[in-house]
Design a protein around this motif. Structure first.
Motif, PDB file in Angstrom:
ATOM      1  N   PRO A  31      13.951  10.101  21.962  1.00  0.00           N
ATOM      2  CA  PRO A  31      14.640  10.143  23.022  1.00  0.00           C
ATOM      3  C   PRO A  31      15.403   8.834  23.676  1.00  0.00           C
ATOM      4  N   SER A  32      16.484   8.848  24.094  1.00  0.00           N
ATOM      5  CA  SER A  32      17.278   7.474  24.531  1.00  0.00           C
ATOM      6  C   SER A  32      16.955   6.887  25.515  1.00  0.00           C
ATOM      7  N   ASP A  33      16.877   5.684  25.631  1.00  0.00           N
ATOM      8  CA  ASP A  33      16.377   4.607  26.804  1.00  0.00           C
ATOM      9  C   ASP A  33      17.815   4.622  27.880  1.00  0.00           C
ATOM     10  N   PHE A  34      19.083   5.400  27.473  1.00  0.00           N
ATOM     11  CA  PHE A  34      20.069   5.145  27.987  1.00  0.00           C
ATOM     12  C   PHE A  34      20.234   6.504  29.053  1.00  0.00           C
ATOM     13  N   PRO A  35      21.130   6.373  29.905  1.00  0.00           N
ATOM     14  CA  PRO A  35      21.291   7.475  30.867  1.00  0.00           C
ATOM     15  C   PRO A  35      21.922   8.635  30.063  1.00  0.00           C
ATOM     16  N   LYS A  36      21.333   9.989  30.308  1.00  0.00           N
ATOM     17  CA  LYS A  36      22.006  11.138  30.046  1.00  0.00           C
ATOM     18  C   LYS A  36      23.059  11.459  30.139  1.00  0.00           C
ATOM     19  N   VAL A  37      24.128  11.973  29.224  1.00  0.00           N
ATOM     20  CA  VAL A  37      25.433  12.444  29.470  1.00  0.00           C
ATOM     21  C   VAL A  37      25.722  13.685  29.133  1.00  0.00           C
ATOM     22  N   LYS A  38      26.336  14.623  29.818  1.00  0.00           N
ATOM     23  CA  LYS A  38      26.619  15.888  29.241  1.00  0.00           C
ATOM     24  C   LYS A  38      27.630  15.826  28.438  1.00  0.00           C
ATOM     25  N   LEU A  39      27.583  16.716  27.413  1.00  0.00           N
ATOM     26  CA  LEU A  39      28.348  16.709  26.104  1.00  0.00           C
ATOM     27  C   LEU A  39      28.939  17.900  26.080  1.00  0.00           C
ATOM     28  N   ARG A  40      30.453  18.315  25.930  1.00  0.00           N
ATOM     29  CA  ARG A  40      31.274  19.636  25.743  1.00  0.00           C
ATOM     30  C   ARG A  40      31.945  19.501  24.826  1.00  0.00           C
ATOM     31  N   LEU A  41      32.173  20.723  23.997  1.00  0.00           N
ATOM     32  CA  LEU A  41      33.166  21.031  22.871  1.00  0.00           C
ATOM     33  C   LEU A  41      34.150  21.954  23.489  1.00  0.00           C
ATOM     34  N   GLU A  42      35.216  21.702  23.142  1.00  0.00           N
ATOM     35  CA  GLU A  42      36.463  22.591  23.477  1.00  0.00           C
ATOM     36  C   GLU A  42      37.199  22.890  22.310  1.00  0.00           C
ATOM     37  N   LEU A  43      37.620  24.038  22.015  1.00  0.00           N
ATOM     38  CA  LEU A  43      38.249  24.489  20.621  1.00  0.00           C
ATOM     39  C   LEU A  43      39.479  25.067  21.380  1.00  0.00           C
ATOM     40  N   ARG A  44      40.610  24.657  21.285  1.00  0.00           N
ATOM     41  CA  ARG A  44      41.938  25.254  21.792  1.00  0.00           C
ATOM     42  C   ARG A  44      42.528  26.309  20.899  1.00  0.00           C
ATOM     43  N   ASP A  45      42.284  26.272  19.568  1.00  0.00           N
ATOM     44  CA  ASP A  45      42.919  27.032  18.537  1.00  0.00           C
ATOM     45  C   ASP A  45      41.992  27.171  17.553  1.00  0.00           C
ATOM     46  N   LEU A  46      41.464  28.487  17.524  1.00  0.00           N
ATOM     47  CA  LEU A  46      40.365  28.901  16.570  1.00  0.00           C
ATOM     48  C   LEU A  46      40.894  29.270  15.369  1.00  0.00           C
ATOM     49  N   SER A  47      42.213  29.772  15.225  1.00  0.00           N
ATOM     50  CA  SER A  47      42.994  30.068  14.147  1.00  0.00           C
ATOM     51  C   SER A  47      43.320  28.973  13.221  1.00  0.00           C
ATOM     52  N   HIS A  48      43.364  27.733  13.707  1.00  0.00           N
ATOM     53  CA  HIS A  48      43.865  26.663  13.129  1.00  0.00           C
ATOM     54  C   HIS A  48      43.078  26.194  11.967  1.00  0.00           C
ATOM     55  N   GLU A  49      43.558  25.939  10.833  1.00  0.00           N
ATOM     56  CA  GLU A  49      42.612  25.672   9.534  1.00  0.00           C
ATOM     57  C   GLU A  49      41.860  24.567   9.937  1.00  0.00           C
ATOM     58  N   SER A  50      42.205  23.313  10.523  1.00  0.00           N
ATOM     59  CA  SER A  50      41.490  22.328  10.727  1.00  0.00           C
ATOM     60  C   SER A  50      40.305  22.650  11.763  1.00  0.00           C
ATOM     61  N   THR A  51      40.166  23.537  12.596  1.00  0.00           N
ATOM     62  CA  THR A  51      39.284  23.890  13.456  1.00  0.00           C
ATOM     63  C   THR A  51      37.965  24.363  12.421  1.00  0.00           C
ATOM     64  N   ASP A  52      38.372  25.253  11.478  1.00  0.00           N
ATOM     65  CA  ASP A  52      37.020  25.477  10.675  1.00  0.00           C
ATOM     66  C   ASP A  52      36.529  24.114   9.704  1.00  0.00           C
ATOM     67  N   LEU A  53      37.601  23.272   9.341  1.00  0.00           N
ATOM     68  CA  LEU A  53      37.292  22.190   8.727  1.00  0.00           C
ATOM     69  C   LEU A  53      36.422  21.087   9.642  1.00  0.00           C
ATOM     70  N   PHE A  54      36.730  21.219  11.029  1.00  0.00           N
ATOM     71  CA  PHE A  54      35.931  20.373  11.842  1.00  0.00           C
ATOM     72  C   PHE A  54      34.375  20.885  11.945  1.00  0.00           C
ATOM     73  N   LEU A  55      34.290  22.212  12.124  1.00  0.00           N
ATOM     74  CA  LEU A  55      33.041  22.914  12.353  1.00  0.00           C
ATOM     75  C   LEU A  55      32.244  22.844  11.165  1.00  0.00           C
ATOM     76  N   LYS A  56      32.743  22.569   9.865  1.00  0.00           N
ATOM     77  CA  LYS A  56      31.958  22.488   8.632  1.00  0.00           C
ATOM     78  C   LYS A  56      31.557  20.907   8.447  1.00  0.00           C
ATOM     79  N   ASN A  57      32.133  20.137   9.193  1.00  0.00           N
ATOM     80  CA  ASN A  57      31.840  18.577   9.130  1.00  0.00           C
ATOM     81  C   ASN A  57      31.287  17.885   9.999  1.00  0.00           C
ATOM     82  N   PHE A  58      31.278  18.827  11.338  1.00  0.00           N
ATOM     83  CA  PHE A  58      30.649  18.019  12.495  1.00  0.00           C
ATOM     84  C   PHE A  58      29.716  18.963  13.075  1.00  0.00           C
TER      85      PHE A  58
END
Length: 287
Positions: A31-58
């Motif tokens: 658990p971090s000693d730092f303030p907690k930050v809300k994190l969100r992910l927004e994918l604007r083009d699911l059909s783009h080939e790089s979206t799949d690349l991103f999800l496989k590597n992140f």
């Protein structure tokens, strides 16, 4: 160039934490000693080939939070006072921007990435990452993968979500240099980066990042921490900023740095000796 949002509201952080170490992957598990930050992910083009690349590597459930922790540790931890590589006075307080959320947005756009405040208010940040760029770096290179680049770019942009900017007066090259210094010390180093003197110290990005790394090693561990904290408390005036912190102008520091690059690689300067002392101490402590 990544945009840096207006000055955020500060919050308090612990004044002294363990000395950060280089790590090739975001690996925080405690658990971090730092303030907690809300994190969100927004994918604007699911059909783009790089979206799949991103999800496989992140791994958005883990990598995102780990990278935030990596950034905060490198920007806001000051080494233990008995660390032999530290010659700077121990700070009394540490202030961190009051960033409340970060949304990572993947979309098709020009460039690589940029950071901005959201429409809600400036304590909510948005990191925009180019799908077109990810498609460009999809092919793996020896010792460096698409995952390495994704982590490195996101790491750089997250620095802009949490660094100070001298009430919007900071030199842009220093802003970008601090971001790449964090990326460098987190271990996400692209193969095209070179430690070399450019036209000036404030060219930004890795050029300034390596300069800051030299300051960190030659002027004491925690130097970049001190620089960032100074950017919280005052406006940036180049003729006094560096002298107040290190007793020299930035031009004199830059000249000394460029001269250090001309030394034989196998020669041991003072920073190398300090590093050896620290490594020896760590080894003895685990024996």
């Amino acid at each position: 160039m990544s945009a840096v949002p207006p000055e955020p509201t500060p919050s308090q952080a612990p004044p002294t934490l363990a000395t950060p170490t280089r790590e090739p992957e975001p690996t925080s598990t405690k658990p971090s000693d730092f303030p907690k930050v809300k994190l969100r992910l927004e994918l604007r083009d699911l059909s783009h080939e790089s979206t799949d690349l991103f999800l496989k590597n992140f791994n958005s459930a883990k990598d995102f939070a780990d990278l935030v922790d990596v950034v905060l540790k490198r920007l806001y931890t000051f080494p233990n006072h008995d660390d032999p590589t530290t010659s700077l006075p121990t700070p009394s307080t540490t202030k961190i921007p009051g960033t409340r959320s970060v949304t990572l947005i993947l979309r098709d756009m020009d460039g690589v990435a940029y950071t901005t405040g959201s429409d809600i208010d400036n304590d909510h940040k948005e990191v925009h990452l180019s799908l077109s760029y990810l498609n460009h770096v999809a092919s793996a290179r020896a010792g460096y993968t698409a995952r390495d680049e994704i982590l490195g770019v996101v790491c750089h942009e997250l620095v802009h979500c949490f660094q100070w900017n001298a009430k919007n007066t900071c030199n842009g090259g220093l802003i970008e240099g601090i971001a790449d210094w964090v990326r460098l010390n987190a271990g996400f180093v692209p193969p095209h980066w070179k430690k070399e003197a450019g036209k000036s110290w404030d060219t930004g990005y890795q050029n300034t990042g390596y300069f800051l790394d030299w300051i960190e090693k030659s002027r004491g561990t925690g130097s970049v921490y001190v620089i960032n904290q100074a950017l919280c408390h005052q406006k940036y005036h180049e003729d006094t900023f560096w002298k107040d912190l290190f007793g020299q102008s930035v031009d004199d520091l830059w000249t000394e740095y460029t001269e250090s690059l001309k030394k034989p690689k196998d020669s041991l300067d003072d920073s190398s000796l300090k590093m050896q002392v620290r490594i020896k101490k760590e080894v003895e402590g685990h024996s």
